[in-house]
Design an enzyme around this catalytic site. Structure first.
Site: not given
Ligand code: NDP
Length: 681
Positions: A255, A294
Site C-alpha cells: 500500500e 495515505c
Molecule cells: P518509507 O517507504 O521510507 O518507509 C516505510 C516503512 O518501510 C518504514 O517502516 C521504513 O522503516 C521501512 N523501510 C524503509 N526502507 C526499508 C528497507 N530497505 N527495508 C525494510 N524496510 C524499509 O516511507 P516513509 O515512512 O519514509 O514515508 C515516505 C513517504 O511514503 C511519505 O512521504 C508518503 O509519500 C508515503 N507514505 C505513504 C503511506 C501510505 O499509506 N500509502 C503512508 C506513509 C507514507 P524506517 O522508518 O526504519 O526507514
C-alpha cells in the site's frame, strides 16, 4: 536515557542507544532506537516453530476471542498511548483515528471471526461441485493457515492502527506476525506491543517487534511466509523486487503513495447543502493527521465555473484551523511526524507550485501555537490551484504528504474522470453529487482506478464515516500507484494469510477434510433423534430420515387461511391450470413448515432455538396428493464459547435439510441454524 527494545524470539532486546527520536512537537528527545544486533534467522524460525505451533493449538473461534480480550485490555490502557502519541504531532482527534481506530479494528475482526469462521483450522470455501454423474466424486476448496510468518512493515503515520489492521487478520488466520514500525514513531508501537504482551491474550511467539532496521530479515524468508508493506512507492518497489521474494514467490502486499481525489459533480452549486458538505470534507481531510494519511484528498476536481466559490469557501474554513501543540486547548491541527517530513513536504510544495498558484498558506509570519513549538515539525495548511491542468499539473504526480491539496478545474464530468485517472490508481475518491444518475454513470468507470469510492450527498453525510477512513469490513488498498494491494475488507483480509487448495474426492472424504457434511457422504444414523443429543455428542454426518406425509387440499386451504396467503397458484384452479405447473400447488412455506413438523423432536431437549435458515430453494412443486419426507443431517458445528442468558454453555449447529417427494425428487433444500446446549457439567 530511554532505549526502545525489540521483542524477538520471546526476549526484549536493546541496551545500547542508537538513533535519537525527537518529539515532533518540541524537538525534545522522546526515546532512542537500540544498537543491538538482532538475529533475524532465529526470529523467523521462532515465529514459525513456537508462534505457529501455539496459534495452531487454538482454532479460528478461540483466536477471535483472544483478539477481543486483547482489544479490551488495550482499551483500558488507552491513556498511556494517547500521552505518548502526542509526541508524534497527533492531536486528540488524530489519536482517535490511530489508537481507537486500531482497537476498533481488533474488535471488528474479533466479531467477524466469531460470526463467519468455523471451529477448527480449516475454512471450507464451497460450494461442493459434483464431478461425476453418480456423486461418487466431487470437488471443493479449503483454506488453511500458511505455515510461515507474516512480516508487516508499517509507515510512520499510524503507529497503532497501521500495526493492528495488519496484525488482526493475520492472528485470526493463525499466522505469527513480525512487525516493523517506521523508526520515527516506533516508540508508540513499542508501547502498544508491550501492552499486547501484557494482556495475556497472545500465545507465545505470535507477535515479534523490530525496532530499527530489518537487516538481513528478507534473506531468511521462505515460501510459506508473507510480507505486507505500507509506505513510499520507492521502498515498495525495492522490497518487492528483493531476489528472495521473487525467487520464492513470497506474497508481497503493498500500500503505497496515492493521489486521492474529491470530485464535485456539475449538478452541485453553492446554494445546495452538498456544496458545503464537499468543502467541509476537503477541509477535514487536509487537516486530519496534518494531512499525513495515505487516504487524504490531494486533488480537488471542481467544475470550472465553481473554482472561485470552492477556493473562497476552503480559504474561509482553513483560516480557522489553529496549528500547534496538540495539548494546547483550541489547537485543531498538530505537527508532521518529523523535521525530515517537514522538509520533504516543503520541497514538494515548491514542485507543485511550478504548475499551480497558492490560494492558502505560505505565510512568512506563520507561528505554531504552544511553547517550544519553534523546534517542532509544523506547517500550516496549503491550498493550491492549478488553473490550466491541460498544460501540465504536478498534482497528478507529486504527493506532498502533509496538509496540502490542489484544486483542479474541469469542463465535463468525463474530463473529471480522465483527470482522476491521471493519479494512475488511487486508494479512494469522494464523488459529491445530488444526482443518482451521475453516480450510476461514472462510478463504474471510476472504480477501475480505485480501491474505494465514497459517494457523498446530504443524506449520506448525516452518517458518513468520511473519505479518509478505511473500515475493517471494507477493502482498503488501490491499484497501480496506490501499490496494487488489498487490506481489510472483512474476512477477505484473513484469506491473505491462508492457502486456498482445491480438494477432489468422494463426498465422504470431502466431509472428513472440510469438517462439514457434504451431500452424498456416508451418513451416521442412531436410534436416538439428533435433537435429543448434546452439542458435544453430535457428529458431522449424523442424520435422520423422517416418516412421510401426503399433502392434501385441506393442507393448502388451512395454510392459506392461517397465513393469509391466497396467491392464485394455491387457490385459483383455472389460473393455476394455465400456469407452468398446470395445477394448483402447495405454498413453499407450507412445505418448509411441514418438513419442520416431520423432523422436529417435540419434547424438551438440548436443541434450544432455531435462529434462522440459509440457502433456501424450492426446487420442484408439491401438489395435493404428493407425499413428502425430510432428511435432516448435522452439517456444521461451531463452538463460539457462547452461553445462554442463564449462563449455560451452548454451541451453534447447522443442519442440512432435504425434502423429497414420492418420486425421490428433491422439492426443497436449505440449512437451518440452531443453538444446542452442551452437556451439564
Ligand atoms: P518509507 O517507504 O521510507 O518507509 C516505510 C516503512 O518501510 C518504514 O517502516 C521504513 O522503516 C521501512 N523501510 C524503509 N526502507 C526499508 C528497507 N530497505 N527495508 C525494510 N524496510 C524499509 O516511507 P516513509 O515512512 O519514509 O514515508 C515516505 C513517504 O511514503 C511519505 O512521504 C508518503 O509519500 C508515503 N507514505 C505513504 C503511506 C501510505 O499509506 N500509502 C503512508 C506513509 C507514507 P524506517 O522508518 O526504519 O526507514
Amino acid at each position: 536515557m530511554s532505549v526502545l527494545k525489540s521483542f524477538i524470539a520471546g526476549q526484549w532486546v536493546g541496551e545500547q542507544a542508537a538513533k535519537a527520536l525527537p518529539s515532533a512537537v518540541n524537538g525534545e528527545i522522546v526515546a532512542h532506537t537500540h544498537d543491538d544486533t538482532l538475529d533475524f534467522k532465529d526470529a523467523v524460525e521462532y515465529g514459525r516453530k513456537v508462534g505457529g505451533k501455539n496459534l495452531m493449538a487454538m482454532d479460528f473461534q478461540e483466536r477471535a476471542l483472544a483478539l477481543k480480550a486483547m482489544a479490551m485490555y488495550l482499551q483500558e490502557h488507552k491513556k498511556e498511548l494517547y500521552a505518548l502519541s502526542m509526541h508524534t504531532g497527533a492531536s486528540k482527534g488524530d489519536n482517535g483515528i490511530d489508537i481507537d481506530g486500531g482497537f476498533g479494528t481488533l474488535f471488528s475482526y474479533a466479531s467477524m471471526g466469531r460470526r463467519e469462521l468455523p471451529s477448527g483450522n480449516v475454512l471450507h470455501e464451497g460450494p461442493v461441485v459434483p464431478l461425476g454423474k453418480n456423486n461418487h466424486f466431487a470437488g471443493t476448496h479449503i483454506m488453511v493457515p500458511r505455515g510461515g510468518v507474516a512480516v508487516h512493515i508499517d509507515a510512520y503515520n499510524f503507529p497503532v492502527w497501521g500495526m493492528l489492521e495488519k496484525f488482526a487478520p493475520t492472528f485470526l488466520a493463525g499466522m505469527p506476525s513480525i512487525v516493523k514500525p517506521a523508526t520515527s514513531t516506533c516508540y508508540v508501537t513499542e508501547l502498544a506491543v508491550r501492552l499486547m504482551q501484557e494482556s495475556g491474550a497472545l500465545p507465545e511467539g505470535s507477535l515479534q517487534l523490530i525496532i530499527g532496521s530489518t537487516g538481513d530479515l528478507f534473506e531468511h524468508l521462505e515460501e510459506q511466509d508473507v510480507v505486507t508493506f505500507t509506505g513510499s512507492a520507492a521502498t515498495a518497489r525495492k522490497l518487492r523486487n528483493h531476489p528472495n521474494i521473487i525467487n520464492r514467490s513470497i506474497p508481497f502486499n503493498a500500500e503505497a503513495d496515492s493521489l486521492n481525489s474529491a470530485i464535485l459533480a456539475p449538478d452541485v452549486t453553492p446554494e445546495h447543502e452538498e456544496f458545503d458538505i464537499f468543502v467541509k470534507e476537503v477541509g477535514r481531510e487536509m487537516t486530519a493527521k496534518a494531512g499525513q494519511k495515505c487516504t487524504a484528498i490531494r486533488r480537488v476536481m471542481v467544475p470550472r465555473d465553481q473554482v472561485e466559490a470552492v477556493c473562497d469557501k476552503l480559504k474561509e474554513r482553513l483560516s480557522k484551523v489553529t496549528v500547534g501543540d496538540p495539548s494546547v486547548e483550541g489547537v485543531r491541527m498538530g505537527a508532521l511526524a518529523s523535521i525530515d517530513q517537514l522538509e520533504d513536504v516543503k520541497a514538494n510544495i515548491q514542485e507543485l507550485l511550478k504548475t499551480s498558484e497558492l490560494v492558502v498558506g505560505g505565510d512568512d509570519n506563520f507561528k505554531p501555537t504552544g511553547e517550544g513549538t519553534e523546534n517542532g515539525a509544523f506547517i500550516e495548511p496549503h491550498l493550491l490551484l492549478c488553473r490550466n491542468p491541460e498544460s501540465g499539473c504536478g498534482a497528478h504526480d507529486i504527493e506532498a504528504f502533509g496538509p496540502v491539496a490542489t484544486v483542479i478545474p474541469y469542463d465535463t464530468i468525463e474530463d473529471a474522470l480522465a483527470l482522476s485517472a491521471k493519479g494512475r490508481g488511487s486508494l479512494v475518491t469522494t464523488l459529491t453529487t445530488r444526482d443518482p444518475a451521475i453516480a450510476g454513470k461514472i462510478v463504474p468507470a471510476l472504480a477501475a482506478y480505485h480501491g474505494r469510492l465514497h459517494l457523498l450527498n446530504a443524506e449520506a453525510a448525516k452518517e458518513s464515516t468520511g473519505h479518509g477512513s478505511p473500515l475493517p469490513m471494507l477493502k482498503h488498498g488501490g491499484p497501480g500507484r496506490a501499490g496494487g494491494g488489498e487490506e481489510l475488507g472483512g474476512i477477505r483480509a484473513v484469506h491473505h494469510y491462508l492457502q486456498r487448495t482445491s480438494i477432489q474426492g468422494s463426498p465422504t472424504m470431502l466431509a472428513a477434510v472440510t469438517g462439514e457434511y457434504v451431500r452424498g457422504a456416508e451418513l451416521i444414523e442412531y436410534d436416538v433423534h439428533p435433537f435429543r443429543r448434546h452439542f458435544e455428542d453430535l457428529q458431522i454426518n449424523e442424520s435422520l430420515l423422517t416418516h412421510r406425509r401426503t399433502v392434501t387440499e385441506a393442507d393448502i386451504v388451512n395454510f392459506g387461511c392461517l397465513s393469509g396467503d391466497h396467491f392464485y397458484m394455491h387457490f385459483d384452479e383455472l389460473a393455476a391450470r394455465e400456469s407452468q405447473f398446470g395445477k394448483r400447488i402447495a405454498h413453499g412455506y407450507f412445505v418448509l413448515s411441514a418438513a419442520a413438523g416431520l423432523f422436529v423432536s417435540p419434547g424438551e431437549g438440548p436443541v434450544l432455538a432455531n435462529y434462522g435458515l440459509d440457502t433456501l430453494r424450492f426446487i420442484e412443486p408439491v401438489a395435493p396428493g404428493d407425499t413428502i419426507r425430510a432428511r435432516l443431517t448435522c452439517k456444521r458445528k461451531i463452538d463460539q464459547g457462547r452461553t445462554s442468558p442463564d449462563g449455560h454453555p451452548q454451541g451453534v449447529v447447522v443442519w442440512d435439510v432435504q425434502v423429497h417427494n414420492q418420486n425421490d425428487e428433491m422439492v426443497a433444500s436449505y440449512d437451518i441454524l440452531t443453538l444446542v446446549a452442551k452437556k451439564p457439567e
